[in-house]
Design an enzyme around this catalytic site. Structure first.
Site, PDB file in Angstrom:
ATOM      1  N   ASP A  12      47.653   2.452  12.977  1.00  0.00           N
ATOM      2  CA  ASP A  12      47.247   1.043  12.912  1.00  0.00           C
ATOM      3  C   ASP A  12      47.030   0.723  11.435  1.00  0.00           C
ATOM      4  O   ASP A  12      46.948   1.636  10.603  1.00  0.00           O
ATOM      5  CB  ASP A  12      45.955   0.832  13.717  1.00  0.00           C
ATOM      6  CG  ASP A  12      45.442  -0.604  13.647  1.00  0.00           C
ATOM      7  OD1 ASP A  12      46.259  -1.542  13.703  1.00  0.00           O
ATOM      8  OD2 ASP A  12      44.214  -0.795  13.516  1.00  0.00           O
ATOM      9  N   SER A  13      46.899  -0.561  11.130  1.00  0.00           N
ATOM     10  CA  SER A  13      46.556  -0.942   9.759  1.00  0.00           C
ATOM     11  C   SER A  13      45.223  -0.325   9.339  1.00  0.00           C
ATOM     12  O   SER A  13      44.946  -0.203   8.153  1.00  0.00           O
ATOM     13  CB  SER A  13      46.445  -2.464   9.669  1.00  0.00           C
ATOM     14  OG  SER A  13      45.433  -2.919  10.549  1.00  0.00           O
ATOM     15  N   CYS A  75      48.977  -1.358  17.081  1.00  0.00           N
ATOM     16  CA  CYS A  75      48.764  -2.552  16.274  1.00  0.00           C
ATOM     17  C   CYS A  75      49.742  -3.619  16.760  1.00  0.00           C
ATOM     18  O   CYS A  75      50.960  -3.402  16.721  1.00  0.00           O
ATOM     19  CB  CYS A  75      49.036  -2.193  14.813  1.00  0.00           C
ATOM     20  SG  CYS A  75      48.966  -3.574  13.680  1.00  0.00           S
ATOM     21  N   GLU A 153      36.694  -3.397  10.265  1.00  0.00           N
ATOM     22  CA  GLU A 153      36.954  -2.355   9.254  1.00  0.00           C
ATOM     23  C   GLU A 153      35.690  -2.037   8.451  1.00  0.00           C
ATOM     24  O   GLU A 153      35.498  -0.915   8.006  1.00  0.00           O
ATOM     25  CB  GLU A 153      38.039  -2.814   8.277  1.00  0.00           C
ATOM     26  CG  GLU A 153      39.428  -2.771   8.831  1.00  0.00           C
ATOM     27  CD  GLU A 153      39.887  -1.379   9.237  1.00  0.00           C
ATOM     28  OE1 GLU A 153      39.853  -0.467   8.397  1.00  0.00           O
ATOM     29  OE2 GLU A 153      40.279  -1.206  10.406  1.00  0.00           O
ATOM     30  N   CYS A 185      44.721  -8.290  19.231  1.00  0.00           N
ATOM     31  CA  CYS A 185      44.669  -7.405  18.056  1.00  0.00           C
ATOM     32  C   CYS A 185      43.797  -6.226  18.463  1.00  0.00           C
ATOM     33  O   CYS A 185      42.755  -6.420  19.113  1.00  0.00           O
ATOM     34  CB  CYS A 185      44.052  -8.153  16.873  1.00  0.00           C
ATOM     35  SG  CYS A 185      43.554  -7.090  15.501  1.00  0.00           S
ATOM     36  N   HIS A 187      41.803  -4.456  16.898  1.00  0.00           N
ATOM     37  CA  HIS A 187      40.431  -4.430  16.354  1.00  0.00           C
ATOM     38  C   HIS A 187      39.446  -5.170  17.271  1.00  0.00           C
ATOM     39  O   HIS A 187      38.253  -4.869  17.285  1.00  0.00           O
ATOM     40  CB  HIS A 187      40.398  -5.104  14.979  1.00  0.00           C
ATOM     41  CG  HIS A 187      40.935  -4.257  13.865  1.00  0.00           C
ATOM     42  ND1 HIS A 187      42.269  -4.054  13.669  1.00  0.00           N
ATOM     43  CD2 HIS A 187      40.306  -3.565  12.892  1.00  0.00           C
ATOM     44  CE1 HIS A 187      42.457  -3.270  12.607  1.00  0.00           C
ATOM     45  NE2 HIS A 187      41.270  -2.961  12.116  1.00  0.00           N
TER      46      HIS A 187
HETATM   47  N1  DGL Z   1      44.920  -4.063  14.535  1.00  0.00           N
HETATM   48  C1  DGL Z   1      46.008  -4.872  14.188  1.00  0.00           C
HETATM   49  C2  DGL Z   1      46.641  -5.617  15.352  1.00  0.00           C
HETATM   50  O1  DGL Z   1      46.523  -5.182  16.473  1.00  0.00           O
HETATM   51  C3  DGL Z   1      46.068  -5.622  12.915  1.00  0.00           C
HETATM   52  C4  DGL Z   1      44.877  -6.040  12.167  1.00  0.00           C
HETATM   53  C5  DGL Z   1      45.309  -6.394  10.763  1.00  0.00           C
HETATM   54  O2  DGL Z   1      45.531  -5.447  10.001  1.00  0.00           O
HETATM   55  O3  DGL Z   1      45.456  -7.583  10.452  1.00  0.00           O
HETATM   56  O4  DGL Z   1      47.273  -6.628  15.179  1.00  0.00           O
END
Ligand code: DGL
Length: 265
Positions: A12-13, A75, A153, A185, A187
């Site tokens: 993931d990012s 992600c 984060e 997302c 997160h």
């Molecule tokens: N966790 C990521 C997603 O599902 C991206 C969050 C990000 O880096 O902007 O889209």
């Protein structure tokens, strides 16, 4: 070579993909996981498609070199930009993640659905196409949420900072009469309690974690790649960011001690 004993590669990012890891562990507790958090390049939601594709391919290549038997692109943003390209370049199963629009359409009673996603996912063709394919007469309100992934984060999942960021995104959805909210997302499942407090108990909040775990199980079962036995799987956490901070936030998010190692790729 015994494929079953190899780890599942997840990236993931940043640490959002740990929400997918939670579902994965619940369904496949014996699997080892090699997780790459691209924290030095987070958030992906504000990056160009070229940057996201480059990072996704570089990380996938690293996970493959380290023996991953399957890759989960944990992600939505990277999936929407890079999944097809990754599948073309790498010869192993790659599971991607899309916002749970289809289950949301099945669940809604009011016919109004909200999708909360990063700016890149929100304006991308993948989500537009997903909505066209599954909306079935439902009205879908997509909200781009810059900054939310950054809060997670930084380890913020509840509290005033989170409420201030969420309220202007969620209030219009509540006013529009949505009864189902898709967390688009990885997160955002870590913000679920804060989201619930703001939208109330009548709105169903859905994410893709369990569906991805199920898909991973099915794909591995098809190629006889599931790890047998009851020994609990290991988590190895690699990051392009600062390992101390990333390890500390990962520990907070998962509720257990996690050590991160620095690996810049
Ligand atoms: N966790 C990521 C997603 O599902 C991206 C969050 C990000 O880096 O902007 O889209």
């Amino acid at each position: 070579m015994n494929v079953q004993a190899l780890p599942i590669g997840v990236f993931d990012s940043g640490l959002g993909g740990l929400s997918v890891l939670r579902s994965l562990r619940a369904m496949l507790p014996a699997e080892d996981v090699l997780y790459y958090a691209d924290s030095a390049h987070c958030p992906y939601g504000l990056r160009t498609p070229e940057e996201i594709l480059h990072r996704s391919a570089t990380i996938t290549s690293t996970l493959v070199q380290r023996g991953a038997k399957l890759i989960i692109v944990a992600c939505n943003t990277a999936t929407s930009v890079a999944l097809q390209e990754l599948r073309g370049r790498f010869g192993l199963p790659i599971v991607g993640l899309v916002p749970a629009v289809k289950p949301a359409v099945a669940a809604t009673r009011s016919g109004r659905i909200g999708v909360l996603a990063t700016p890149r996912t929100a304006c991308g063709e993948t989500l537009a196409e997903l909505i066209r394919r599954h909306e079935d007469g439902a009205e879908v309100f997509t909200v781009a949420a810059p900054g939310l992934a950054d809060l997670v984060e930084a380890g913020y999942t509840v509290g005033p900072e989170v409420e201030v960021a969420l309220r202007p995104l969620l209030d219009p959805l509540v006013t529009s009469g949505v009864d189902t909210l898709v967390l688009g997302c990885t997160h955002y499942p870590f913000l679920r309690d804060a989201i619930r407090d703001l939208v109330g108990p009548d709105i169903t909040v859905i994410d893709s974690g369990e569906a991805i775990a199920r898909r991973t199980r099915d794909v591995l079962a098809t190629c006889d790649g599931l790890r047998p036995g009851s020994r609990p799987g290991n988590l190895e956490l690699l990051t392009s960011g600062g390992p101390k901070t990333v390890g500390a936030v990962a520990s907070r998010l998962l509720g257990e001690p996690v050590v991160a190692s620095h690996l810049l790729v």
